[in-house]
Write a protein that holds these residues in place. Sequence first.
Motif: not given
Length: 188
Positions: A92-96
Motif C-alpha cells: 500500500m505504501q511502497r514508496s514510503s
Amino acid sequence: MMKQEIKKESIQLFWKKGFKETSIQDIVRSLDVTKGTFYYYFSSKEELLTEIHYEYIDDLVRNIEELSYDETKKNRDKLVGVVYLMVMKIKMQRSSANILFREMRHLGADSYTEIARKRNQVRERVEEIVREGMKTKEFRNDLNPPMVTLAILGVVNWSYQWFNPEGEYSDEEVAGIFVDMILHGIQT
C-alpha cells in the motif's frame, strides 16, 4: 490538504530520484506552487523527510502492538498477522517503505535516534511473540529469538526492493510464502 499533497509528491520524487537528488524546487515545480508554500508547511526538506518517516513507522508500531497484545490470538497467528501486515503495508505504501529503509541516513541525529527507537519497538514486539510462542510450545524451544526475529524482519523488510503489487504474485501470496517458510522452514 496542501501539506499532504506536498508529502505525497515528495514521497514519489524521493523514491524516484532519491532524497539528496530531489530539491525543494523539484517538489514545488511538480505541484505548481511556490517555495513559500513549501516553507509554510515545512521548515526544511529534512523536516519533511522526518514527517514521512514518522507517519510510516508510527502506524506500523501501532498496528503491530495491537496484534502482539491481542490475548485472543495464538502467537502463531500473531506472527502470521505481523508478516501479512508488513507485506500489505509495503504494497500500500511502497514508496514510503522504500524511503524509510533507504533514506534514513539523511535524518538529523535526534530524528534518526527516535526513528531507530521506533524500529526497535517493532523488533522487540516480534521477538516477544517468538519468545511467547516458544513458552506456549507453538514454536520450537531451541530457537534463538533475537536471530529468528532479525531473519523474519530481514525477509519481510527487504521485499520493498523487489515486490511489485502488479506483478506475478499478490501481496497475499508473497506473505503466504514468507509465513510458510518462516513457520515450516525449508527442510524436507
